[in-house]
Design a protein around this motif. Structure first.
Motif, PDB file in Angstrom:
ATOM      1  N   ARG A 102      27.667  47.657  41.109  1.00  0.00           N
ATOM      2  CA  ARG A 102      28.592  48.268  42.070  1.00  0.00           C
ATOM      3  C   ARG A 102      28.394  47.679  43.469  1.00  0.00           C
ATOM      4  O   ARG A 102      29.355  47.326  44.156  1.00  0.00           O
ATOM      5  CB  ARG A 102      28.397  49.780  42.088  1.00  0.00           C
ATOM      6  CG  ARG A 102      29.412  50.512  42.919  1.00  0.00           C
ATOM      7  CD  ARG A 102      29.245  52.012  42.860  1.00  0.00           C
ATOM      8  NE  ARG A 102      27.966  52.426  43.426  1.00  0.00           N
ATOM      9  CZ  ARG A 102      27.001  53.036  42.755  1.00  0.00           C
ATOM     10  NH1 ARG A 102      27.144  53.313  41.479  1.00  0.00           N
ATOM     11  NH2 ARG A 102      25.880  53.378  43.347  1.00  0.00           N
ATOM     12  N   ILE A 103      27.135  47.536  43.878  1.00  0.00           N
ATOM     13  CA  ILE A 103      26.830  46.967  45.198  1.00  0.00           C
ATOM     14  C   ILE A 103      27.294  45.518  45.275  1.00  0.00           C
ATOM     15  O   ILE A 103      27.911  45.097  46.265  1.00  0.00           O
ATOM     16  CB  ILE A 103      25.324  47.096  45.515  1.00  0.00           C
ATOM     17  CG1 ILE A 103      24.971  48.563  45.742  1.00  0.00           C
ATOM     18  CG2 ILE A 103      24.949  46.244  46.713  1.00  0.00           C
ATOM     19  CD1 ILE A 103      23.491  48.837  45.849  1.00  0.00           C
ATOM     20  N   LYS A 149      29.664  44.098  43.567  1.00  0.00           N
ATOM     21  CA  LYS A 149      31.131  44.081  43.574  1.00  0.00           C
ATOM     22  C   LYS A 149      31.660  44.400  44.972  1.00  0.00           C
ATOM     23  O   LYS A 149      32.593  43.749  45.463  1.00  0.00           O
ATOM     24  CB  LYS A 149      31.670  45.083  42.563  1.00  0.00           C
ATOM     25  CG  LYS A 149      33.170  45.112  42.469  1.00  0.00           C
ATOM     26  CD  LYS A 149      33.638  46.122  41.462  1.00  0.00           C
ATOM     27  CE  LYS A 149      35.154  46.243  41.468  1.00  0.00           C
ATOM     28  NZ  LYS A 149      35.623  47.313  40.589  1.00  0.00           N
ATOM     29  N   GLN A 150      31.054  45.382  45.629  1.00  0.00           N
ATOM     30  CA  GLN A 150      31.488  45.736  46.978  1.00  0.00           C
ATOM     31  C   GLN A 150      31.209  44.609  47.966  1.00  0.00           C
ATOM     32  O   GLN A 150      32.026  44.319  48.839  1.00  0.00           O
ATOM     33  CB  GLN A 150      30.812  47.025  47.436  1.00  0.00           C
ATOM     34  CG  GLN A 150      31.327  48.247  46.715  1.00  0.00           C
ATOM     35  CD  GLN A 150      30.565  49.508  47.073  1.00  0.00           C
ATOM     36  OE1 GLN A 150      29.530  49.466  47.727  1.00  0.00           O
ATOM     37  NE2 GLN A 150      31.078  50.635  46.608  1.00  0.00           N
ATOM     38  N   ARG A 151      30.073  43.963  47.841  1.00  0.00           N
ATOM     39  CA  ARG A 151      29.746  42.823  48.713  1.00  0.00           C
ATOM     40  C   ARG A 151      30.762  41.696  48.510  1.00  0.00           C
ATOM     41  O   ARG A 151      31.191  41.064  49.469  1.00  0.00           O
ATOM     42  CB  ARG A 151      28.343  42.299  48.423  1.00  0.00           C
ATOM     43  CG  ARG A 151      27.240  43.142  48.963  1.00  0.00           C
ATOM     44  CD  ARG A 151      25.898  42.470  48.655  1.00  0.00           C
ATOM     45  NE  ARG A 151      24.808  43.246  49.143  1.00  0.00           N
ATOM     46  CZ  ARG A 151      24.341  43.197  50.386  1.00  0.00           C
ATOM     47  NH1 ARG A 151      24.885  42.383  51.248  1.00  0.00           N
ATOM     48  NH2 ARG A 151      23.341  43.958  50.748  1.00  0.00           N
ATOM     49  N   GLU A 152      31.099  41.460  47.249  1.00  0.00           N
ATOM     50  CA  GLU A 152      32.059  40.413  46.920  1.00  0.00           C
ATOM     51  C   GLU A 152      33.421  40.730  47.539  1.00  0.00           C
ATOM     52  O   GLU A 152      34.085  39.863  48.107  1.00  0.00           O
ATOM     53  CB  GLU A 152      32.184  40.292  45.398  1.00  0.00           C
ATOM     54  CG  GLU A 152      32.985  39.125  44.933  1.00  0.00           C
ATOM     55  CD  GLU A 152      32.120  37.933  44.653  1.00  0.00           C
ATOM     56  OE1 GLU A 152      32.698  36.852  44.502  1.00  0.00           O
ATOM     57  OE2 GLU A 152      30.889  38.071  44.581  1.00  0.00           O
ATOM     58  N   GLN A 153      33.839  41.989  47.443  1.00  0.00           N
ATOM     59  CA  GLN A 153      35.131  42.391  47.998  1.00  0.00           C
ATOM     60  C   GLN A 153      35.157  42.285  49.521  1.00  0.00           C
ATOM     61  O   GLN A 153      36.207  42.042  50.105  1.00  0.00           O
ATOM     62  CB  GLN A 153      35.472  43.815  47.562  1.00  0.00           C
ATOM     63  CG  GLN A 153      35.826  43.923  46.103  1.00  0.00           C
ATOM     64  CD  GLN A 153      36.034  45.354  45.646  1.00  0.00           C
ATOM     65  OE1 GLN A 153      35.672  46.302  46.329  1.00  0.00           O
ATOM     66  NE2 GLN A 153      36.614  45.500  44.460  1.00  0.00           N
ATOM     67  N   LEU A 154      34.012  42.473  50.138  1.00  0.00           N
ATOM     68  CA  LEU A 154      33.931  42.351  51.593  1.00  0.00           C
ATOM     69  C   LEU A 154      33.769  40.900  52.042  1.00  0.00           C
ATOM     70  O   LEU A 154      33.792  40.602  53.224  1.00  0.00           O
ATOM     71  CB  LEU A 154      32.761  43.180  52.125  1.00  0.00           C
ATOM     72  CG  LEU A 154      32.923  44.681  52.043  1.00  0.00           C
ATOM     73  CD1 LEU A 154      31.627  45.378  52.431  1.00  0.00           C
ATOM     74  CD2 LEU A 154      34.055  45.147  52.943  1.00  0.00           C
TER      75      LEU A 154
END
Length: 82
Positions: free
Chosen positions: A64-65, A67-72
């Motif tokens: 989850r972390i 994925k969020q880093r990738e999206q940012l």
């Protein structure tokens, strides 16, 4: 889960009198169920079940972390780098 599956298979073979299992003792046919109970009791007593649950949670949390880093647009954090 393996013991449970084996127990169900042997139970079905014994019930439908299929193959050599039809002549086996009921004690032998039902023994995988007893082994499953012993395994589950040991897994709970030793903390194995809880340890595996925590490991699964950690993997989900890391995914989850990441994925969020990738999206940012930050990319994933590399070990040893600050």
């Amino acid at each position: 889960m393996l013991f449970l599956g084996l127990g169900i298979l042997l139970l079905a073979l014994k019930y439908f009198e299929f193959g050599p299992v039809a002549e086996w003792s009921w004690w032998l046919v039902l023994s995988p169920f007893a082994l499953a109970v012993v395994w589950w009791a040991w897994a709970d007593w030793s903390g194995y079940t809880k340890r595996k649950a925590v490991e699964r949670e950690e993997v989900r949390k890391k995914a989850r972390i990441d994925k969020q880093r990738e999206q940012l647009g930050l990319g994933t954090k590399k070990p040893g780098r600050r």
